[in-house]
Design a protein around this motif. Structure first.
Motif, short mmCIF file in Angstrom:
data_model
loop_
_atom_site.label_atom_id
_atom_site.label_comp_id
_atom_site.label_asym_id
_atom_site.label_seq_id
_atom_site.Cartn_x
_atom_site.Cartn_y
_atom_site.Cartn_z
N ASP A 155 36.81 31.12 52.39
CA ASP A 155 36.50 30.16 52.59
C ASP A 155 36.50 28.61 51.21
N LYS A 156 37.35 28.56 50.19
CA LYS A 156 37.06 27.38 49.48
C LYS A 156 38.65 26.68 48.73
N VAL A 157 38.81 25.97 49.42
CA VAL A 157 40.17 25.67 48.99
C VAL A 157 40.92 25.24 48.61
N PHE A 158 41.65 25.33 47.13
CA PHE A 158 42.06 25.47 46.12
C PHE A 158 42.82 24.35 46.44
N VAL A 159 43.73 23.17 44.75
CA VAL A 159 44.84 22.89 45.07
C VAL A 159 45.45 23.03 43.95
N SER A 202 53.71 16.83 49.22
CA SER A 202 52.65 18.32 49.00
C SER A 202 51.80 18.35 47.85
N TYR A 203 51.11 19.38 47.80
CA TYR A 203 50.28 20.31 47.15
C TYR A 203 49.94 21.60 47.66
N PRO A 204 50.08 22.27 46.51
CA PRO A 204 50.50 24.02 46.41
C PRO A 204 48.95 24.14 46.63
#
Length: 281
Positions: free
Chosen positions: A273-277, A265-267
Motif C-alpha cells: 500500500d505504499k507508492v514508490f516513484v 510520466s515517472y515509473p
C-alpha cells in the motif's frame, strides 16, 4: 512644501493616522475624502474643457508641471506615460520566461518591425517542441499583445539546428554516471480519485492520481508552458490546466488539446500500500 514627493508624504502621514482609528471614524474620513475628490475632479474637468477651447498650449504648459500632472493623473484626467515599445516587449517576455525555462526553453527579442510586427526567437527545447506553435500563438504572442496592443503580429524566427545538451539521451562520456532510485512518495489511500496529490520529492514536483487500483505519476507541469497542474480541475479522469486550459488524460498522460504533447510520466510501483516513484539522481 514645494514638490510632489513632499505633498504625497504628507498625505501618507495622515492616512497612517486615520488607519489607527476605529471603523466608524474611518468611514467618516473616507466619505469626506471621496466627496472632496469628486468636487475637485468636477472642477478640474471643467477647467480642462475651457483650456482646450481657448488655448491648447496653455493646457500643455500646465500639465508639464509635476504637481498638476500628478493630480490630473490621480483623477484619471490624463493618461499615464507609456513606456517605450521595446521596454514593454521585454517586460512581456520576462512574464512568460519562467514557464518556458521550466521546459529548458527561453525566448528572445530579435527585431521590432514598425508599425506592428515583432520578431522573436524560441530557444532551447521550445524551438523544436511539437507545441512550439501553440507556445507562440497562445503564450508569447498573447502576452506581448497584452502589454503592447499596437502589435498585431508576432513572428518566430527559426534557429539553425543546435544540439540540446539537456536531452537525457545525449550524455557526455565525461559526466558522472546517472543512476535512479525508488522513493516512497505516498500511500495508496492518500492518492485521490477525483483530484491529484501534489508532492515535492528530492527537488521534483510531482502529481499523483488514482483510478480504481491504478496509480499514475507525472511531472507537475503543463507541457504547454510549464504551468503547475495541481490546482487543475479533474473530471472523468481528465485534468485541465488552470492557466491555459490544456487537457490531459491522467491514465496515460495523453494531451487532448495538442496530441503531439504529453505529460512527463515517472515509473511507479506499489508495495504494501505504499507508492514508490523512480527518480534519477
Amino acid at each position: 512644501m514645494s514638490n510632489l514627493e513632499e505633498l504625497v508624504q504628507e498625505i501618507n502621514r495622515f492616512e497612517a493616522i486615520i488607519s489607527e482609528w476605529d471603523e466608524s471614524q474611518r468611514c467618516v474620513a473616507v466619505g469626506l475624502k471621496r466627496a472632496i475628490e469628486a468636487l475637485h475632479k468636477a472642477a478640474l474637468t471643467s477647467l480642462i474643457k475651457s483650456l482646450k477651447q481657448e488655448s491648447m498650449s496653455a493646457l500643455r504648459h500646465a500639465v508639464a508641471d509635476e504637481v498638476v500632472y500628478g493630480v490630473l493623473l490621480y483623477h484619471e484626467l490624463v493618461k499615464p506615460p507609456k513606456l517605450p515599445l521595446a521596454e514593454r516587449i521585454q517586460t512581456a517576455l520576462e512574464e512568460i520566461r519562467p514557464g518556458l525555462k521550466s521546459h529548458n526553453g527561453d525566448v528572445e527579442l530579435v527585431a521590432i518591425k514598425p508599425p506592428d510586427i515583432v520578431e522573436i526567437r524560441l530557444i532551447g527545447t521550445c524551438s523544436s517542441c511539437p507545441a512550439s506553435t501553440l507556445t507562440l500563438s497562445q503564450g508569447v504572442e498573447q502576452v506581448i499583445k497584452n502589454h503592447c496592443p499596437e502589435i498585431t503580429k508576432v513572428v518566430a524566427v527559426n534557429n539553425s539546428p543546435t544540439v540540446n545538451n539537456t536531452n537525457s539521451s545525449l550524455i557526455s562520456p565525461f559526466s558522472s554516471k546517472i543512476t535512479s532510485t525508488w522513493i516512497k512518495v505516498a500511500t495508496v489511500d492518500q492518492v485521490p480519485e477525483f483530484s491529484v496529490l501534489a508532492v515535492q520529492i528530492a527537488g521534483n514536483s510531482l502529481i499523483l492520481h488514482r483510478q480504481g487500483v491504478t496509480v499514475t505519476c507525472y511531472h507537475n507541469a503543463c507541457s504547454h508552458l510549464g504551468s503547475s497542474l495541481e490546482e487543475g480541475k479533474v473530471e472523468n479522469g481528465i485534468i485541465t490546466c488552470p492557466s491555459h486550459g490544456f487537457q490531459y488524460k491522467l491514465k496515460t498522460g495523453e494531451c487532448l488539446t495538442a496530441p503531439d504533447v504529453s505529460l512527463h510520466s515517472y515509473p511507479l510501483k506499489i508495495k504494501d500500500d505504499k507508492v514508490f516513484v523512480k527518480l534519477q539522481k
